[in-house]
Write a protein that holds these residues in place. Structure first.
Motif, PDB file in Angstrom:
ATOM      1  N   GLY A  52       0.838  -1.205   0.000  1.00 36.99           N
ATOM      2  CA  GLY A  52       0.000   0.000   0.000  1.00 36.99           C
ATOM      3  C   GLY A  52       0.865   1.243   0.000  1.00 36.99           C
ATOM      4  N   HIS A  53       1.980   1.188  -0.731  1.00 41.20           N
ATOM      5  CA  HIS A  53       2.975   2.254  -0.808  1.00 41.20           C
ATOM      6  C   HIS A  53       3.710   2.447   0.532  1.00 41.20           C
ATOM      7  N   ALA A  54       4.272   1.364   1.013  1.00 42.72           N
ATOM      8  CA  ALA A  54       5.105   1.378   2.231  1.00 42.72           C
ATOM      9  C   ALA A  54       4.314   1.702   3.496  1.00 42.72           C
ATOM     10  N   ASN A 110      -1.468  14.765   9.735  1.00 42.28           N
ATOM     11  CA  ASN A 110      -2.226  13.693   9.078  1.00 42.28           C
ATOM     12  C   ASN A 110      -1.588  13.081   7.841  1.00 42.28           C
ATOM     13  N   SER A 111      -0.652  13.753   7.226  1.00 40.86           N
ATOM     14  CA  SER A 111      -0.070  13.213   5.990  1.00 40.86           C
ATOM     15  C   SER A 111       1.399  13.613   5.917  1.00 40.86           C
ATOM     16  N   GLY A 112       2.108  12.937   5.032  1.00 40.66           N
ATOM     17  CA  GLY A 112       3.529  13.207   4.891  1.00 40.66           C
ATOM     18  C   GLY A 112       3.807  14.638   4.457  1.00 40.66           C
ATOM     19  N   ALA A 113       3.054  15.087   3.470  1.00 37.18           N
ATOM     20  CA  ALA A 113       3.279  16.446   2.968  1.00 37.18           C
ATOM     21  C   ALA A 113       3.062  17.474   4.073  1.00 37.18           C
ATOM     22  N   GLU A 114       2.040  17.234   4.871  1.00 36.90           N
ATOM     23  CA  GLU A 114       1.737  18.172   5.957  1.00 36.90           C
ATOM     24  C   GLU A 114       2.869  18.175   6.999  1.00 36.90           C
ATOM     25  N   ALA A 115       3.418  17.002   7.255  1.00 37.51           N
ATOM     26  CA  ALA A 115       4.537  16.934   8.202  1.00 37.51           C
ATOM     27  C   ALA A 115       5.727  17.723   7.664  1.00 37.51           C
ATOM     28  N   ASN A 116       6.055  17.517   6.381  1.00 41.44           N
ATOM     29  CA  ASN A 116       7.186  18.256   5.803  1.00 41.44           C
ATOM     30  C   ASN A 116       6.917  19.753   5.794  1.00 41.44           C
ATOM     31  N   GLU A 117       5.697  20.123   5.449  1.00 44.69           N
ATOM     32  CA  GLU A 117       5.325  21.538   5.405  1.00 44.69           C
ATOM     33  C   GLU A 117       5.534  22.180   6.796  1.00 44.69           C
ATOM     34  N   GLY A 138      14.793  13.983  -4.862  1.00 48.43           N
ATOM     35  CA  GLY A 138      14.000  13.947  -3.629  1.00 48.43           C
ATOM     36  C   GLY A 138      12.523  14.148  -3.925  1.00 48.43           C
ATOM     37  N   TRP A 139      11.688  13.568  -3.098  1.00 52.55           N
ATOM     38  CA  TRP A 139      10.229  13.690  -3.270  1.00 52.55           C
ATOM     39  C   TRP A 139       9.623  13.959  -1.899  1.00 52.55           C
ATOM     40  N   HIS A 140       8.917  15.090  -1.777  1.00 53.70           N
ATOM     41  CA  HIS A 140       8.498  15.497  -0.435  1.00 53.70           C
ATOM     42  C   HIS A 140       7.006  15.784  -0.274  1.00 53.70           C
ATOM     43  N   GLY A 141       6.216  15.637  -1.325  1.00 56.41           N
ATOM     44  CA  GLY A 141       4.778  15.801  -1.144  1.00 56.41           C
ATOM     45  C   GLY A 141       4.164  16.704  -2.188  1.00 56.41           C
ATOM     46  N   VAL A 191      16.199  16.360   3.222  1.00 58.60           N
ATOM     47  CA  VAL A 191      16.813  15.193   2.563  1.00 58.60           C
ATOM     48  C   VAL A 191      16.009  13.942   2.873  1.00 58.60           C
ATOM     49  N   GLU A 192      15.786  13.114   1.860  1.00 58.40           N
ATOM     50  CA  GLU A 192      15.315  11.741   2.094  1.00 58.40           C
ATOM     51  C   GLU A 192      16.567  10.872   2.212  1.00 58.40           C
ATOM     52  N   PRO A 193      16.860  10.305   3.359  1.00 57.99           N
ATOM     53  CA  PRO A 193      18.083   9.494   3.462  1.00 57.99           C
ATOM     54  C   PRO A 193      18.126   8.350   2.445  1.00 57.99           C
ATOM     55  N   GLU A 226      11.609  11.090   6.481  1.00 57.57           N
ATOM     56  CA  GLU A 226      11.608   9.623   6.652  1.00 57.57           C
ATOM     57  C   GLU A 226      10.202   9.073   6.430  1.00 57.57           C
ATOM     58  N   ILE A 227       9.459   9.764   5.591  1.00 60.40           N
ATOM     59  CA  ILE A 227       8.070   9.361   5.398  1.00 60.40           C
ATOM     60  C   ILE A 227       7.974   7.992   4.744  1.00 60.40           C
ATOM     61  N   GLN A 228       8.880   7.709   3.825  1.00 55.61           N
ATOM     62  CA  GLN A 228       8.885   6.384   3.213  1.00 55.61           C
ATOM     63  C   GLN A 228       9.956   5.476   3.843  1.00 55.61           C
ATOM     64  N   CYS A 229      11.094   6.049   4.209  1.00 53.60           N
ATOM     65  CA  CYS A 229      12.205   5.187   4.623  1.00 53.60           C
ATOM     66  C   CYS A 229      12.294   5.003   6.144  1.00 53.60           C
ATOM     67  N   ALA A 253       5.342   9.314   8.396  1.00 50.84           N
ATOM     68  CA  ALA A 253       3.899   9.168   8.138  1.00 50.84           C
ATOM     69  C   ALA A 253       3.652   7.700   7.786  1.00 50.84           C
ATOM     70  N   LYS A 254       3.335   7.438   6.525  1.00 53.74           N
ATOM     71  CA  LYS A 254       3.027   6.112   5.970  1.00 53.74           C
ATOM     72  C   LYS A 254       2.851   4.969   6.989  1.00 53.74           C
ATOM     73  N   GLY A 255       3.947   4.331   7.420  1.00 51.66           N
ATOM     74  CA  GLY A 255       3.832   3.111   8.218  1.00 51.66           C
ATOM     75  C   GLY A 255       3.562   3.348   9.692  1.00 51.66           C
TER      76      GLY A 255
HETATM   77  C1  LIG Z   1       9.503  10.606   0.972  1.00 49.62           C
HETATM   78  C2  LIG Z   1       8.097  11.110   0.923  1.00 49.62           C
HETATM   79  N1  LIG Z   1       7.828  12.319   1.437  1.00 49.62           N
HETATM   80  C3  LIG Z   1       6.571  12.800   1.445  1.00 49.62           C
HETATM   81  C4  LIG Z   1       5.527  12.095   0.895  1.00 49.62           C
HETATM   82  C5  LIG Z   1       4.141  12.650   0.916  1.00 49.62           C
HETATM   83  O1  LIG Z   1       3.335  11.938   1.796  1.00 49.62           O
HETATM   84  P1  LIG Z   1       1.743  12.071   1.723  1.00 49.62           P
HETATM   85  O2  LIG Z   1       1.297  11.469   0.433  1.00 49.62           O
HETATM   86  O3  LIG Z   1       1.247  11.323   2.930  1.00 49.62           O
HETATM   87  O4  LIG Z   1       1.433  13.528   1.790  1.00 49.62           O
HETATM   88  C6  LIG Z   1       5.769  10.840   0.329  1.00 49.62           C
HETATM   89  C7  LIG Z   1       4.681  10.071  -0.300  1.00 49.62           C
HETATM   90  O5  LIG Z   1       4.873   9.172  -1.088  1.00 49.62           O
HETATM   91  C8  LIG Z   1       7.099  10.346   0.333  1.00 49.62           C
HETATM   92  O6  LIG Z   1       7.386   9.147  -0.186  1.00 49.62           O
END
Ligand SMILES: Cc1ncc(COP(=O)(O)O)c(C=O)c1O
Length: 392
Positions: A52-54, A110-117, A138-141, A191-193, A226-229, A253-255
């Protein structure tokens, strides 16, 4: 794939037609989940190496997590943060105990993007600076600020809004470029490690150490996404712990709650200093039910040694893939990118035909594996057997 309810094509089509068509979808209609398996509406079992995407950290529907959600739901589903709740307090202290020393205060959303924001917001407040440095790949939301620090032309073409003069990108693992980019005008380096979307591309240890040193030198907040890793995926609870490099903030977030939406920003003194009532907020963040699901998830991760399992089964998958002739494997633990030396999408499709779910990546030659942390050795063997057939 149709996303409708069971009960006929018409209902399915109707449901799909009311959705914006933004998602590519796998060819399976899930009815339920069980550990590393998805059972479709026809009763077929699919081995889930995509998780389910990690997100399915403890596997699908772990009984301890299901019980904790049901029990909390029968007591109090929700009240906002205007009331204290023991689950929220307890979750913050459990996370602090699992993090590298000094990272001991959390904010829940509630979500990864919100945490990074929120992490970026804290960094800008603390430093009084605007600029954020991020890393290519890098991918952050998908909020406006997190898209501004995300790499990739693909996202420029989507609903991204221009005009966020926020981010400068340094080439992946380039220590010299990093040293040039970090100066007294920078608020944060994010940074995403291990870069998920890029195909489990792992940052080098020297790169993360140089990031720490440069940020310390210039009073810049170092944020590990560390949303995915994170949450055990690399074989240690945090990626920071795995690498032995302590940032100023970790986002997760995710897991974290096995699929119940929750995210956390965990910070140390540098970013906690001066934070006051009203600086951050979220109606649903840290609700009793989300925290109960997260607490139960942490119980399972600890009691079943899922970080150890991620390390061991990850090694089995890595060795197995290499012995099948996969040219190289990147990532760590159970966030792996199999660099196939040929397009990954047909391989993913052929695995679908064998009822195995895997992911692809922005790198078209990488097949991404992000299964539940509870994937067993036998299940990993089934995955490798499927892969062997497809690659032969
Ligand atoms: C590394 C990383 N950061 C942020 C996000 C964003 O998380 P969300 O979709 O919960 O906002 C993701 C989603 O795949 C991600 O993999």
């Amino acid at each position: 794939m149709l996303t409708g309810r069971q009960g006929g094509e018409a209902a399915g089509l109707e449901a799909q037609s009311a959705l914006l068509p933004v998602y590519a979808q796998f060819p399976v209609r899930p009815a339920r989940g069980e550990g590393s398996w998805i059972i479709d509406v026809e009763g077929h079992r699919w081995l889930d190496a995509y998780g389910g995407h990690a997100v399915a950290s403890t596997g699908h529907c772990h009984p301890h997590v299901v019980r904790a959600i049901a029990e909390q739901a029968s007591q109090l589903i929700f009240y906002s943060t205007v009331l204290p709740h023991p689950n929220r307090e307890l979750l913050a202290s459990r996370i602090a105990a699992l993090m590298p020393e000094g990272l001991d205060r959390s904010f829940f959303c509630n979500s990864g993007a919100e945490a990074n924001e929120n992490a970026l917001g804290l960094a800008r407040k603390r430093t009084g600076r605007e600029l954020v440095v991020s890393v290519t790949g890098g991918w952050h939301g998908r909020t406006v600020a997190t898209l501004a620090v995300t790499d990739g032309a693909k996202y420029e073409a989507g609903a991204r809004r221009a005009g966020m003069p926020l981010s400068q990108k340094v080439p992946f693992n380039d220590v010299d470029a990093l040293d040039r980019a970090i100066d007294d005008s920078v608020a944060a380096l994010i940074v995403e490690p291990v870069q998920g979307m890029s195909g489990a591309r792992d940052c080098s240890h020297p790169f993360l150490q140089a990031a720490r040193a440069a940020c310390t030198r210039h009073g810049v907040a170092l944020i590990f996404d560390e949303i995915q890793c994170g949450v055990g995926r690399l074989g240690a609870f945090s990626a920071a712990g795995f690498y032995g490099v302590t940032p100023d903030a970790i986002t997760m977030a995710k897991g974290l709650a096995s699929g119940f939406p929750i995210a956390a920003v965990t910070v140390g003194d540098f970013l906690a200093e001066g934070v006051t009532i009203g600086d951050l907020g979220s109606t649903f963040g840290g609700g009793p039910l989300a925290c109960a699901a997260a607490l139960a998830t942490l119980d399972v991760i600890e009691q079943e040694d899922l970080t150890g399992n991620a390390a061991r089964v990850g090694q089995q998958l890595r060795d197995g893939a290499l012995s099948l002739g996969v040219p190289s494997v990147q990532g760590h633990g159970l966030l792996l990118g199999l660099r196939l030396g040929r397009p990954a999408q047909p391989v993913q499709q052929a695995l679908f035909e064998r009822r195995i779910l895997t992911g692809t990546a922005s790198d078209p030659e990488v097949l991404r594996l992000l299964p539940p942390l509870s994937l067993s050795r036998d299940e990993a063997g089934l995955l490798l057997a499927g892969l062997a057939e497809v690659l032969a």
